[in-house]
Design an enzyme around this catalytic site. Structure first.
Site, PDB file in Angstrom:
ATOM      1  N   PRO A 251       8.918  22.435   0.944  1.00  0.00           N
ATOM      2  CA  PRO A 251       7.759  22.107   0.101  1.00  0.00           C
ATOM      3  C   PRO A 251       7.425  20.617   0.091  1.00  0.00           C
ATOM      4  CG  PRO A 251       9.095  23.753  -0.995  1.00  0.00           C
ATOM      5  CD  PRO A 251       9.867  23.335   0.242  1.00  0.00           C
TER       6      PRO A 251
ATOM      7  N   ALA B 190       8.587  18.499   2.550  1.00  0.00           N
ATOM      8  CA  ALA B 190       8.819  17.967   3.903  1.00  0.00           C
ATOM      9  C   ALA B 190       8.067  18.824   4.910  1.00  0.00           C
ATOM     10  CB  ALA B 190      10.309  17.952   4.221  1.00  0.00           C
ATOM     11  N   GLY B 191       6.761  18.518   5.051  1.00  0.00           N
ATOM     12  CA  GLY B 191       5.954  19.180   6.062  1.00  0.00           C
ATOM     13  C   GLY B 191       5.736  18.192   7.194  1.00  0.00           C
TER      14      GLY B 191
ATOM     15  N   ARG C 290     -25.098  42.630  26.812  1.00  0.00           N
ATOM     16  CA  ARG C 290     -25.994  42.515  25.663  1.00  0.00           C
ATOM     17  C   ARG C 290     -27.403  42.144  26.127  1.00  0.00           C
ATOM     18  NH1 ARG C 290     -27.714  43.921  20.675  1.00  0.00           N
ATOM     19  NH2 ARG C 290     -28.246  42.110  19.346  1.00  0.00           N
TER      20      ARG C 290
ATOM     21  N   HIS D 110     -21.054  36.269  20.691  1.00  0.00           N
ATOM     22  CA  HIS D 110     -21.050  37.667  20.255  1.00  0.00           C
ATOM     23  C   HIS D 110     -21.959  37.912  19.052  1.00  0.00           C
ATOM     24  CE1 HIS D 110     -17.533  38.017  22.886  1.00  0.00           C
ATOM     25  NE2 HIS D 110     -17.634  39.322  22.768  1.00  0.00           N
TER      26      HIS D 110
ATOM     27  N   GLY E 236     -23.290  38.728  15.503  1.00  0.00           N
ATOM     28  CA  GLY E 236     -22.767  39.497  14.381  1.00  0.00           C
ATOM     29  C   GLY E 236     -21.506  40.256  14.704  1.00  0.00           C
TER      30      GLY E 236
ATOM     31  N   GLU F 214       4.063  23.760  13.922  1.00  0.00           N
ATOM     32  CA  GLU F 214       4.828  22.971  14.904  1.00  0.00           C
ATOM     33  C   GLU F 214       4.248  21.563  15.075  1.00  0.00           C
ATOM     34  OE1 GLU F 214       6.212  24.870  18.441  1.00  0.00           O
ATOM     35  OE2 GLU F 214       6.132  26.865  17.552  1.00  0.00           O
TER      36      GLU F 214
END
Length: 383
Positions: A128, A130-131, A268, A338, A340, A363
């Site tokens: 918590p 130490a990120g 399409r 793409h 919707g 990471e």
């Protein structure tokens, strides 16, 4: 430089492609909806040797080196990223520490079971407090006789709910800062070791993360990984080693998104013709393909450097940074192409878009990678 794969790697790569296309992809929606990897898929992965990619043959693995691993990760990246993360976290940061820093007794005890998939590996650094500030660890390890007593907690630990062995970083001497951190091999059944509940995530469904707790957890002295006080250095080496692999997984995902986007754009019809004929769509695809090709070159260059045992601190940070940023840009354009449908959960584009986001965080965040790169540039040019 164009990477040439050996016949063995090419054969394995083709086998993994078939496995992904015929076995994993058809179950991708099931994985997404149930938030679990079918046992059938995991068992087939074990039989193929995918859990032993990082582990030398003498301990039951495949031991194919970083270039070979990236070739396989590239194929794995083409499918559901949750499944890919289960494999990648185990064969990357979950096992590399024991392979690279473990003594012979530790290797013979753990690696055969890890290679077979009987024992899944996990890496426990983040806390918590130490990120990104990875040296600010609060988990402590105090030696008492022939054991160390660990107290504290870790969170966001990938594979924690299914892992049997953890590479854990803890403070053995707070007065020494980063040099007072030691790495340990911790088994899930050690007294005082507790795994918390699964964390609900935006993406990577099927790949579970959880908090882990140490309450007077007893770890034998022989389970110190490397030397006391070398834990932070070990962590950096483990993370740097894994960054080319993560980039390769991102590469595979980009390739799949381009493939899906080209097929959709050709099918399409709008304004009487395929949207592929629209210049803006062509430009999107050209940008996606160009950045993906650049990522391919960088990924395999860093992988070759790792196999040649060259220093890759800067290059590993660069490929992690570039790979995650490219994946997110490619996913964003794929959604736009793409329209919707790209926003609908029944189609894979939406899933890739959500899964891409974590790659800029785990990471080592993109910001931390830039810090690493800048620090290395300072050493190279100003020292």
């Amino acid at each position: 430089m164009l990477t040439q794969f050996s016949e063995d790697i090419t054969f394995l790569k083709e086998g993994v492609r078939d496995f992904i296309d015929n076995e994993v992809d058809p179950l991708a929606m099931e994985i997404e909806e149930t938030d679990s990897i079918p046992e059938k898929i995991l068992n087939m992965s074990k039989e193929m040797g995918l859990f032993g990619l990082s582990i030398p043959e003498e301990y039951g693995g495949i031991g194919i080196g970083m270039v070979g691993k990236c070739a396989i990760y590239e194929e794995l990246g083409r499918t559901h990223n949750g499944y890919t993360t289960v494999i990648g976290a185990h064969t990357g940061i979950g096992s590399v520490g024991i392979v690279e820093m473990g003594n012979e007794e530790q290797k013979r005890k753990y690696l055969p079971k890890m290679a077979s998939g009987e024992m899944i590996g996990a890496f426990a650094l983040t806390e918590p407090s130490a990120g990104s500030h990875a040296t600010n660890l609060k988990t402590t390890a105090v030696r008492k006789g022939d054991k160390y007593i660990l107290n504290g907690s870790k969170h966001y630990i990938t594979n924690a709910p299914i892992a049997g062995v953890f590479t854990v970083m803890a403070v053995t001497d707070a007065s020494k800062g980063a040099k007072g951190i030691t790495s340990f091999i911790v088994e899930k059944d050690f007294p005082g070791f507790i795994i918390g509940k699964n964390e609900k995530k935006m993406g990577l469904h099927g790949s579970h993360s959880a908090e882990i707790f140490f309450e007077d957890c007893e770890v034998p002295v022989e389970n110190v990984l490397g030397e006391e006080g070398q834990g932070y250095v070990n962590a950096l080496k483990i993370l740097a080693n894994g960054r080319a692999g993560l980039a390769a997984r991102n590469l595979g995902s980009c390739e799949k998104l381009i493939e899906l986007s080209i097929n959709y754009a050709n099918e399409r019809i709008q304004f009487g013709k395929p949207i592929f004929e629209q210049q803006i769509i062509q430009h999107y695809l050209a940008e996606m393909a160009t950045e993906t090709e650049a990522l391919r070159s960088m990924t395999y260059r860093v992988a070759e450097m790792v196999d040649q045992e060259k220093k890759v601190i800067k290059e590993a940070a660069m490929v992690k940074l570039f790979g995650s940023e490219v994946y997110n840009r490619v996913a964003d354009k794929a959604v736009q192409i793409h329209g919707g449908i790209g926003y609908i959960a029944e189609y894979p584009i939406e899933r890739f878009y959500r899964d891409a986001r974590i790659t800029k965080i785990y990471e080592g965040t993109s910001e931390i990678q830039k810090n690493i790169i800048a620090a290395q540039l300072k050493r190279e040019y100003l020292s």
